[in-house]
Design an enzyme around this catalytic site. Structure first.
Site, short mmCIF file in Angstrom:
data_model
loop_
_atom_site.label_atom_id
_atom_site.label_comp_id
_atom_site.label_asym_id
_atom_site.label_seq_id
_atom_site.Cartn_x
_atom_site.Cartn_y
_atom_site.Cartn_z
CE LYS A 158 -8.91 2.76 3.38
NZ LYS A 158 -8.91 4.12 2.90
NE ARG A 184 -10.09 11.01 9.13
CZ ARG A 184 -9.21 10.21 8.53
NH1 ARG A 184 -9.58 9.05 8.03
NH2 ARG A 184 -7.96 10.56 8.42
CG ASP A 229 -11.84 4.38 5.60
OD1 ASP A 229 -11.41 5.22 6.40
OD2 ASP A 229 -11.51 4.35 4.40
CB SER A 288 -8.52 5.70 7.47
OG SER A 288 -8.77 5.78 6.10
CG HIS A 327 -1.73 1.23 1.36
ND1 HIS A 327 -2.90 1.38 0.65
CD2 HIS A 327 -1.58 2.37 2.08
CE1 HIS A 327 -3.43 2.56 0.93
NE2 HIS A 327 -2.65 3.18 1.79
#
Ligand code: URA
Length: 435
Positions: A187, A168, A161, A183, A82
């Protein structure tokens, strides 16, 4: 349990229990808790922070708010990667086929671009015919057959999320360590891999501007992932200037292919080799990350990674001939050159400005509903450290809408700083966490 008491508790700096956090996440996802109470709690969290235990519990509740993908039918250690987002970051499209060619099963979900940062799914869709939405069965089958699949993240993964992030975004509560960690990690944990490599960007084109902030985020994500039973490593990498020379969907795919052929730009190649080496090590096909890197380099040299990329494109319905013939990609109708106004060294090339210029040219979205111009983007002929002469072209902007390109050119021009003195080189990888 009630929200007013919970908001007051966090306002006064106290820690929330697992039960309270679950109540909040379930209630907000189901629509039982209104936005104004959720926003008040988020602001209290933003100002007071969360303990490591609270971050873990929040991550777990958010993960359980939707589907948790079952990859147990895929043989081997599944490794995910990621990136916290940047400009010109096409590393997934390089390292996923490399790792797969080295025997690591890659079953990856990726996102679309929003704002000035790009997304892997949009880049993939610039290959004619390529599908980014597969059923769970097709996804698993493809990984078992060719070792690699990348698809768009479904709305059923961590829906809490999705809702919280949107809130947010409009309540000035994005930039909090605990909220960002939960967050991202909710995921990633829901995506089902056994090991996760995080590329945390720092610099002008990243969420985290300083190396210290990026390292704090990397450390917290590694801790939370390990607590959830995953193998974790984080790399802190530079995002002061864009990665590679191409920014924009179709342009970035072409650069990824060139890199898989061994002709990539230095910074992109170096980061890709480091990340691929760690993935191969995490997947236990190499004794060390350095060993993994050697395997990655070999997969480029012997053509195995490029062949894997072709198989991946074909398996998802795309025209794999693009690997041999870039003329298959749709071409931009217009281009504008950015010319340097004085002699000197490029001492800064602000990633954020290039990202904004590329978005303005048509490569990015202002809202989720916007359609993008897959041909739009920027080719950076000159980058930090290069010497330039007055009148020389430093960048070319591409796209189908001439007016947008003119606006983009005005932004891109401001991204370059030219000075008489050359500045020190910044290494692409600043720090590694968890190795
Ligand atoms: N990326 C995410 O997915 N979430 C954040 O909070 C920040 C970056």
């Amino acid at each position: 349990m009630n929200m007013i008491e919970m908001i007051a508790k966090k306002r006064d700096g106290l820690a929330l229990s697992g039960e309270e956090i679950r109540f909040f996440i379930e209630g907000y996802t189901d629509g039982k808790i209104p936005d104004y109470q959720a926003a008040a709690l988020l602001m209290a969290i933003y100002l007071r922070g969360l303990t490591e235990e609270e971050i873990f519990l929040l991550t777990k509740s958010m993960m359980l708010s939707g589907d948790v993908i079952d990859l147990s039918q895929i043989r081997g250690i599944k490794v995910d990667k990621h990136s916290t987002g940047g400009v010109g970051d096409k590393t997934t499209l390089i390292i996923a086929p490399i790792a797969a060619a080295c025997g690591i099963p890659i079953a990856k979900m990726s996102g679309r671009g929003l704002g000035f940062t790009g997304g892997t799914v949009d880049k993939m869709e610039s290959v004619p015919g390529m599908q980014t939405s597969l059923s769970a069965e097709q996804f698993v089958k493809q990984v078992n057959e060719i070792g690699l699949s990348v698809i768009g993240q479904t709305a059923h993964v961590a829906p809490a999320d999705k809702k919280l992030y949107a809130l947010r975004d409009v309540t000035a509560t994005v930039g909090n360590l605990g909220l960002i960690t939960s967050s991202i990690m909710s995921k990633k944990l829901a995506s089902g891999s056994d090991a996760i490599l995080l590329d945390v960007k720092c610099g002008s084109g990243a969420f985290m501007e300083t190396e210290a902030e990026a390292a704090d985020l990397g450390e917290m994500m590694v801790k939370i992932g390990r607590k959830a039973g995953k193998k974790m490593v984080a790399v802190i990498s530079d995002m002061n200037q864009p990665l590679g020379r191409m920014v924009g969907n179709s342009l970035e795919i072409q650069e990824a292919i060139e890199t898989l052929k061994g002709n990539g730009p230095e910074d992109l190649t170096e980061l890709s080799m480091i990340l691929a080496g760690i993935m191969i090590y995490l997947g236990e096909k190499a004794e060390s990350p350095e060993d993994g890197r050697r395997m990655a380099e070999l997969a480029i040299k012997d053509g195995g990674a490029l062949i894997k990329f072709g198989e991946f494109i074909a398996a998802q319905g795309g025209n794999a001939e693009v690997i041999k013939d870039f003329r298959i990609f749709p071409k931009a109708k217009h281009c504008i050159e950015i010319v340097c106004r004085k002699n000197g060294y490029i001492t800064a090339l602000y990633a954020q400005k290039i990202g904004l210029a590329s978005q303005c040219a048509g490569a990015g979205r202002l809202t989720k509903e916007d359609t993008i111009d897959l041909t739009a983007g920027i080719e950076l002929l000159k980058k930090r450290g290069d010497f330039v002469q007055k009148g020389e072209t430093v960048a070319v902007i591409y796209g189908n809408n001439r007016k947008k390109l003119e606006e983009a050119a005005a932004i891109a021009e401001k991204a370059y700083t030219v000075s008489r003195q050359k500045t020190e080189e910044i290494p692409i990888v600043r720090k590694m966490i968890g190795l």
